[in-house]
Motif scaffolding. Structure first.
Motif, PDB file in Angstrom:
ATOM      1  N   VAL A 184     -43.110  57.569   4.772  1.00 56.84           N
ATOM      2  CA  VAL A 184     -41.707  57.577   5.196  1.00 56.84           C
ATOM      3  C   VAL A 184     -41.306  57.643   6.628  1.00 56.84           C
ATOM      4  N   GLU A 237     -34.033  51.012   5.982  1.00 56.58           N
ATOM      5  CA  GLU A 237     -34.350  51.948   4.907  1.00 56.58           C
ATOM      6  C   GLU A 237     -35.021  51.164   3.472  1.00 56.58           C
ATOM      7  N   ALA A 241     -38.514  51.311   1.670  1.00 55.70           N
ATOM      8  CA  ALA A 241     -38.640  51.386   0.157  1.00 55.70           C
ATOM      9  C   ALA A 241     -39.441  50.587  -0.438  1.00 55.70           C
ATOM     10  N   GLU A 242     -39.422  49.126   0.051  1.00 52.45           N
ATOM     11  CA  GLU A 242     -40.215  48.123  -0.426  1.00 52.45           C
ATOM     12  C   GLU A 242     -41.713  48.345   0.138  1.00 52.45           C
ATOM     13  N   VAL A 261     -36.940  50.502  -6.562  1.00 54.48           N
ATOM     14  CA  VAL A 261     -36.898  49.865  -4.748  1.00 54.48           C
ATOM     15  C   VAL A 261     -35.528  50.629  -4.249  1.00 54.48           C
ATOM     16  N   LEU A 264     -35.116  54.295  -4.571  1.00 49.99           N
ATOM     17  CA  LEU A 264     -36.143  54.784  -3.384  1.00 49.99           C
ATOM     18  C   LEU A 264     -35.156  54.605  -2.012  1.00 49.99           C
ATOM     19  N   ALA A 265     -34.853  53.291  -1.714  1.00 47.84           N
ATOM     20  CA  ALA A 265     -33.884  53.185  -0.697  1.00 47.84           C
ATOM     21  C   ALA A 265     -32.726  54.299  -0.404  1.00 47.84           C
ATOM     22  N   ILE A 268     -34.353  57.549   0.555  1.00 49.63           N
ATOM     23  CA  ILE A 268     -34.670  57.300   2.083  1.00 49.63           C
ATOM     24  C   ILE A 268     -33.616  57.205   2.975  1.00 49.63           C
TER      25      ILE A 268
END
Length: 278
Positions: A184, A237, A241-242, A261, A264-265, A268
């Motif tokens: 990341v 972001e 995430a992807e 996803v 996660l985004a 992030i």
């Protein structure tokens, strides 16, 4: 009932499931057909697939009672500090580890554990509990374990969340969590503060995500409109995430749908907001 020795017997509970019972004199002078004297039962161990009855009885014959008592006290402390997932299934592997660690400490043997930096940064709550456990062992048994023992002890508490007999899974996940954080930071060109609340929440999310991989598949596309909105406002972001999702699919064989996803985004985005440019 099956008598293992004077203090340990195998018996059946109310559901006809086998349990291992421990108590002073519990098996002395009794026959297999005799009922269990409940007043003598001090500890009850419920066998599992990874701790079958023969494993538990062999363990109880080898581990000093005072080591077991300290492990039980540490588990009670862990349950209060970390949650109900730190249950009695942790007692046996924890007592086993403590017993060997105490022997090493008394012999002056010190071990260097891998992933020290990763464990310290990724699992601060478990490390804090492990340091309390080291102090408790010193107080109860008069032997000070090396500070390095906080690393494997912390992994035992992390492993409690996954209820796995194989610690290698937790080691593998720890390496993966560290790799994801690094990825990341590289992808976004940011320097992440590993001690920040945002990083702690991100790792907690990954841990629960890992645990869900062993359960039923979660339906996806529940938040498609929110996903589209986030892509418009935080495209980097979402792209990151992807990218992370693709890594998890490829390396871990995890099921990573659009909803995951999105989560996660969101994490992030919080990481990016609290980071500095590298």
């Amino acid at each position: 009932m099956k008598i293992i020795n004077n203090n340990v017997v195998l018996a059946s509970d109310d559901h006809e499931d086998v349990v291992v019972l421990m108590g002073r004199g519990l098996g002395f002078g009794v026959r297999a057909s005799d009922p269990v004297d409940d007043a003598r039962v001090e500890r009850t161990f419920v066998p599992t697939a990874w701790h079958p009855p023969e494993h538990i009885t062999a363990f109880l014959e080898q581990i000093p009672a005072e080591h077991l008592a300290v492990a039980e006290e540490v588990v009670r402390l862990g349950r209060r500090e970390l949650g109900e997932h730190v249950d009695d299934h942790v007692v046996i592997p924890l007592a086993d580890h403590l017993s060997f660690a105490l022997r090493r400490a008394q012999e002056g043997v010190e071990i260097t554990y891998p992933l020290r930096g990763e464990v310290l940064h990724l699992y601060p709550q478990e490390v804090s509990l492990s340091r309390q456990a080291i102090a408790l062992v010193d107080e109860r048994l008069g032997t000070r374990l090396p500070d390095m023992e906080a690393i494997p002890l912390a992994l035992h508490f992390v492993n409690a969340q996954f209820r796995s007999a194989d610690m290698s899974k937790v080691v593998e996940l720890t390496e993966m969590f560290a790799a994801v954080l690094t990825e990341v930071g590289i992808y976004l060109g940011l320097r992440l503060d590993e001690d920040s609340l945002q990083v702690s929440r991100f790792i907690t999310h990954l841990r629960y995500f890992a645990r869900r991989q062993d359960g039923p598949e979660t339906p996806t596309s529940t938040f498609s409109s929110l996903y589209s909105s986030l892509r418009n406002t935080h495209p980097r972001e979402v792209d990151c995430a992807e990218h992370i999702g693709a890594i998890l699919r490829q390396r871990q064989r995890w099921a990573v749908g659009q909803d995951e996803v999105l989560y996660l985004a969101l994490h992030i985005s919080r990481l990016a907001a609290g980071a500095t440019t590298s």
